[in-house]
Design an enzyme around this catalytic site. Structure first.
Site, short mmCIF file in Angstrom:
data_model
loop_
_atom_site.label_atom_id
_atom_site.label_comp_id
_atom_site.label_asym_id
_atom_site.label_seq_id
_atom_site.Cartn_x
_atom_site.Cartn_y
_atom_site.Cartn_z
N LYS A 53 0.71 -1.27 0.14
CA LYS A 53 0.05 0.06 0.01
C LYS A 53 0.85 1.00 0.03
O LYS A 53 0.53 2.20 -0.64
CB LYS A 53 -0.95 0.18 1.20
CG LYS A 53 -2.32 -1.10 1.21
CD LYS A 53 -2.64 -1.23 2.44
CE LYS A 53 -3.95 -2.33 2.06
NZ LYS A 53 -4.31 -2.75 3.51
N GLN A 97 -4.84 -1.42 9.67
CA GLN A 97 -4.88 -2.67 8.91
C GLN A 97 -5.76 -3.75 9.80
O GLN A 97 -5.23 -3.73 10.92
CB GLN A 97 -3.44 -3.00 8.60
CG GLN A 97 -3.22 -4.34 7.91
CD GLN A 97 -3.32 -4.22 6.49
OE1 GLN A 97 -3.61 -3.20 5.99
NE2 GLN A 97 -3.34 -5.62 5.87
N ASP A 120 -11.31 3.19 4.02
CA ASP A 120 -11.60 1.92 3.95
C ASP A 120 -13.13 1.93 3.70
O ASP A 120 -13.88 0.85 3.32
CB ASP A 120 -11.33 1.24 5.32
CG ASP A 120 -10.02 0.46 4.89
OD1 ASP A 120 -9.77 -0.16 3.83
OD2 ASP A 120 -9.15 0.21 6.07
N1 GUE Z 1 -7.96 -1.98 7.02
C1 GUE Z 1 -7.93 -2.99 5.91
N2 GUE Z 1 -8.17 -2.53 4.65
C2 GUE Z 1 -7.67 -3.52 3.71
O1 GUE Z 1 -8.00 -3.34 2.55
C3 GUE Z 1 -7.31 -4.73 4.09
C4 GUE Z 1 -6.96 -5.14 5.48
N3 GUE Z 1 -7.14 -4.01 6.49
N4 GUE Z 1 -6.50 -6.14 6.00
C5 GUE Z 1 -5.99 -7.29 5.02
C6 GUE Z 1 -6.79 -6.96 3.70
C7 GUE Z 1 -6.28 -7.98 2.53
N5 GUE Z 1 -5.94 -6.94 1.49
C8 GUE Z 1 -5.17 -6.93 0.32
C9 GUE Z 1 -4.94 -6.13 -0.59
C10 GUE Z 1 -4.25 -6.50 -1.70
C11 GUE Z 1 -3.77 -7.73 -2.14
C12 GUE Z 1 -3.01 -7.84 -3.40
O2 GUE Z 1 -2.37 -6.87 -4.00
N6 GUE Z 1 -2.72 -9.20 -3.67
C13 GUE Z 1 -1.87 -9.38 -4.78
C14 GUE Z 1 -0.83 -10.56 -4.44
C15 GUE Z 1 0.12 -9.97 -3.32
C16 GUE Z 1 1.07 -11.05 -2.91
O3 GUE Z 1 1.74 -11.71 -3.53
O4 GUE Z 1 0.97 -11.37 -1.56
C17 GUE Z 1 -2.76 -10.03 -5.97
O5 GUE Z 1 -3.59 -10.66 -5.56
O6 GUE Z 1 -2.40 -9.99 -7.08
C18 GUE Z 1 -4.12 -8.68 -1.24
C19 GUE Z 1 -4.87 -8.49 -0.32
C20 GUE Z 1 -6.23 -5.73 2.02
N7 GUE Z 1 -6.96 -5.75 3.35
#
Ligand code: GUE
Length: 283
Positions: A53, A97, A120
């Site tokens: 992020k 988070q 969020d």
């Molecule tokens: N307050 C809060 N807001 C959130 O938005 C929030 C949170 N807490 N807690 C955790 C989850 C999870 N999350 C992700 C965001 C991007 C990928 C992402 O970019 N994933 C990549 C892969 C990344 C990798 O390789 O690990 C993809 O899917 O291509 C994953 C998970 C946001 N979250």
């Protein structure tokens, strides 16, 4: 016929080009969008997301601050930090988070964020605004999913939409957005009887269950648009969605992969909400 793959990285890139233009216009007026991310504890997956992020902010030339606390930090310390960020003119968006450690009252923490900085969209006031069809900040993951629908020209009016999962951060807001777009919405969850009965009727199927390869080809209507919100880490370290991609892509009309689908769009919409917050503050 195999499904069209909905590429989240490509769509993210396309949207971010527009953010850059908007950020530059704001910069000319003396405002730089600023995001603060609070991370409590050392969960490695959370640390990676937070790093992604912050990196996304830097790429978009947003200001960003990462505040990291040990897992045993007192809740009051975090609440005081949020109060400070609420009053900080450089910060337009605040993200705590999730999940927080067990000794935290997550709702209390989320309600402490100023609603106009709640990028969020988890604050009760913003949840209420979304329910009333007057969204202020749409939660990033469901917001990102709507961008896939726009991009792929998915007709939601009158469509049968099925959401699997009823969480506050994905399932519920997703269902609300689909409803407002004119779909007939069914929300399925762990207590649902005969899940496949519902999913097989879906023109649009969103899986947000948190169980690897939970949705299999026999559960999907031919030609359906399948959105995979799951991010599960397998014992071999590989990421895998809630959808059995290899099987389902032979049946679906369109499908998002994992990785490279919804994940990159979640971060993109976090930037979108932060930019939006900064634009509102500069008015
Ligand atoms: N307050 C809060 N807001 C959130 O938005 C929030 C949170 N807490 N807690 C955790 C989850 C999870 N999350 C992700 C965001 C991007 C990928 C992402 O970019 N994933 C990549 C892969 C990344 C990798 O390789 O690990 C993809 O899917 O291509 C994953 C998970 C946001 N979250």
């Amino acid at each position: 016929m195999t499904a069209t793959i909905l590429d989240g990285n490509a769509l993210a890139q396309k949207l971010r080009a527009d953010f850059k233009t908007r950020a530059e216009a704001l910069a000319a007026k003396g405002t730089r969008p600023g995001l603060a991310v609070i991370l409590v504890g050392e969960d490695p997956a959370s640390a990676v997301y937070v790093r992604n992020k912050v990196a996304a902010c830097e790429k978009a030339s947003f200001h960003s601050e990462k505040i990291v606390y040990p897992a045993d930090v007192a809740q009051d310390v975090v609440l005081r930090k949020i109060a400070e960020l609420n009053a900080d003119a450089k910060i337009h968006g605040i993200l705590v988070q999730l999940p927080l450690p067990k000794h935290f009252d997550s709702d209390l923490v989320l309600e402490a964020i100023a609603p106009e900085k709640d990028v969020d969209g988890f604050h009760a006031e913003n949840v209420g605004a979304l329910m009333q069809g007057q969204p202020r900040f749409i939660p990033c993951t469901p917001y990102g999913v709507t961008k896939f629908f726009e991009e792929a020209g998915v007709k939601l009016k009158g469509a049968e939409a099925v959401v699997i999962g009823r969480s506050n951060i994905v399932g519920k807001p997703m269902a609300m957005l689909l409803l407002q777009a004119g779909a007939t919405v069914t929300i399925c969850h762990s207590q649902t009887k005969d899940l496949a009965f519902h999913t097989k009727r879906a023109d649009v199927l969103v899986a947000a269950v948190g169980r690897p390869k939970f949705v299999t080809a026999d559960m999907v209507k031919p030609g359906a648009v399948v959105i995979d919100v799951g991010i599960n880490r397998l014992p071999d370290g590989k990421l895998c969605g809630d959808v059995d991609f290899d099987g389902v892509k032979e049946v679906a009309g369109a499908i998002t992969p994992v990785p490279g689908g919804v994940g990159p769009m979640t971060i993109t919409m976090l930037l979108a909400n932060t930019l939006e917050a900064a634009e509102r503050s500069a008015k």
